[in-house]
Design a protein around this motif. Structure first.
Motif, mmCIF file in Angstrom:
data_model
loop_
_atom_site.group_PDB
_atom_site.id
_atom_site.type_symbol
_atom_site.label_atom_id
_atom_site.label_comp_id
_atom_site.label_asym_id
_atom_site.label_seq_id
_atom_site.Cartn_x
_atom_site.Cartn_y
_atom_site.Cartn_z
ATOM 1 N N GLY A 93 35.483 -38.693 6.042
ATOM 2 C CA GLY A 93 35.621 -39.765 5.015
ATOM 3 C C GLY A 93 36.452 -40.331 5.264
ATOM 4 N N THR A 153 35.540 -32.998 0.624
ATOM 5 C CA THR A 153 35.126 -33.229 2.001
ATOM 6 C C THR A 153 35.295 -31.434 3.007
ATOM 7 N N ALA A 160 29.359 -38.311 3.595
ATOM 8 C CA ALA A 160 30.531 -38.852 4.067
ATOM 9 C C ALA A 160 31.389 -38.793 2.591
ATOM 10 N N ILE A 166 28.154 -32.963 7.518
ATOM 11 C CA ILE A 166 29.607 -33.794 7.014
ATOM 12 C C ILE A 166 30.021 -34.264 7.660
#
Length: 420
Positions: free
Chosen positions: A219, A150, A71, A216
């Motif tokens: 975040g 990301t 993250a 993933i």
């Protein structure tokens, strides 16, 4: 024998990048840091390049471990437009303290279009209008620092976590000033922080030497990651992050939103992080003193009484919190001939902003301040801590070994555990 499973957090800061890992129990395993090369703080290519280098460094340093999830956090309110398919930046990056969208903010206000906690020239709505007007793009999506990285890890560029989205104009839904043409076409989808997004791109997994592509996870912002790194705190604990800027947060059972004062709230499970971010902070100190001078002079400060200088330390006009005023001028005069008095005046000014910020949060419904926990580079300055305790009127403690990268690594772990 089962491989050790690690969860990795990437913290994109104003001065550098830090990557940390925790194991399945949440125990810290690795932290690596790199200072941005000159002029690279707001260069997306540098963010990606150095993130991949540091992830590779960690992966090769622990060959028996598996990176299970990743993250990313970044500075909130740092925005630009990118291509929705491959993520190539299509405009300059407008940093969190970039106030050039003043005319657009005034136009939104004059039209009576609500922008919620993202009001003013530092907010996402005004910045998006500025970007559209100066860099007309037919295929583009609004993004922020952490979400862009990301997206580069997943090829998913139309997704934004709700913490970063708040400063861009999203609070349960996109603000009225955005959810209409022409801006609506540029808006991404919004998901809660910690949401699993999918595996790391296969080509990047091969490039990083990873046998299994990590998950993933959506975040958060840098200041929220810094809060997460601290773990549970007693009620009434304020967290002051003394980095390039001054960021305050306190946990609250209900949200507090006061856009005209720069107060916002981030949802965190069943509670809220209420706070604000000033344009003042350690960057002002670094402008006037190098590290050696700062350490030397701090040790020599008299501290027996206030200087009476009443500074408002800013590097340029404009403030976000505890007042949202894009025209607020720095107040840094008179400057004494004695650098010790000048430094003490700066520290007193920063402490006054901090105290005013917490008082404002309490006045609008946040819990009453009982103590302050300090993180960030300025947390190590004992003279500053002494001044802050005097001005704040509550005990001030320091935690310097739990960087934001650990907080976002914990977020990666939570997202992975939710999926497994």
């Amino acid at each position: 024998m089962a491989r050790e499973r690690l969860f990795l957090g990437v913290d994109l800061g104003t001065s550098g990048i830090r990557v940390a890992t925790v194991d399945e129990t949440g125990r810290r395993r690795t932290i690596v840091t790199r200072i941005w090369p000159c002029g690279q703080s707001w260069n997306p290519a540098a963010w990606l390049h150095h993130a991949l280098q540091l992830i590779t460094l960690i992966s090769r340093g622990r060959p028996s471990a598996e990176i299970a999830a990743i993250a990313v956090d970044g500075t909130s309110g740092t925005v630009f437009l990118c291509h929705p398919s491959h993520g190539r930046p299509l405009t300059p990056v407008l940093a969190y303290d970039d106030g050039r969208a003043r005319a657009e903010a005034e136009a939104l206000a004059a039209a009576g279009l609500a922008t919620g906690p993202a009001s003013g020239p530092y907010g996402g709505p005004a910045k998006l209008l500025w970007l559209i007007r100066h860099y007309a793009q037919t295929r583009a999506v609004l993004t922020a620092q952490g979400p862009w990285l990301t997206g580069m890890l997943t090829r998913c560029h139309r997704v934004l976590d709700e913490h970063n989205a708040l400063k861009l104009g999203f609070s349960g839904q996109w603000a009225e000033g955005l959810a209409r043409a022409p801006t609506s076409a540029y808006l991404p989808s919004v998901v809660p922080a910690g949401t699993p997004l999918g595996p790391l791109r296969r080509d990047l997994a091969r490039r990083l030497g990873l046998r299994v592509a990590p998950l993933i996870v959506a975040g958060t912002t840098d200041s929220t990651a810094a809060f997460l790194a601290l773990g549970p705190l007693p009620r009434g604990s304020g967290v002051s992050s003394l980095g390039s800027t001054l960021v305050l947060k306190i946990e609250s059972p209900q949200p507090v939103l006061v856009p005209e004062s720069g107060i916002y709230s981030h949802r965190l499970a069943d509670t809220w992080l209420v706070g604000g971010a000033s344009n003042s902070g350690g960057a002002v100190l670094a402008h006037y003193f190098d590290r050696a001078a700062l350490l030397r002079l701090s040790a020599e400060l008299p501290l027996v009484s206030d200087t009476g200088l009443h500074y408002y330390p800013l590097l340029k006009p404009g403030e976000r919190f505890p007042m949202n005023d894009p025209t607020l001028a720095p107040r840094l005069a008179p400057r004494p001939s004695d650098d010790r008095l000048f430094l003490q005046g700066l520290l007193e000014g920063l402490s006054a902003i901090e105290a005013r910020g917490y008082a404002l949060l309490t006045a609008h419904g946040a819990p009453r301040l009982q103590r302050v926990v300090t993180t960030g580079g300025g947390a190590c300055n004992a003279a500053w801590r002494t001044i802050r305790e005097r001005v704040l009127g509550v005990p001030v403690s320091t935690i310097t070994d739990r960087p934001a990268a650990l907080g976002v690594a914990h977020l990666a772990r939570s997202g992975w555990m939710a999926q497994h």
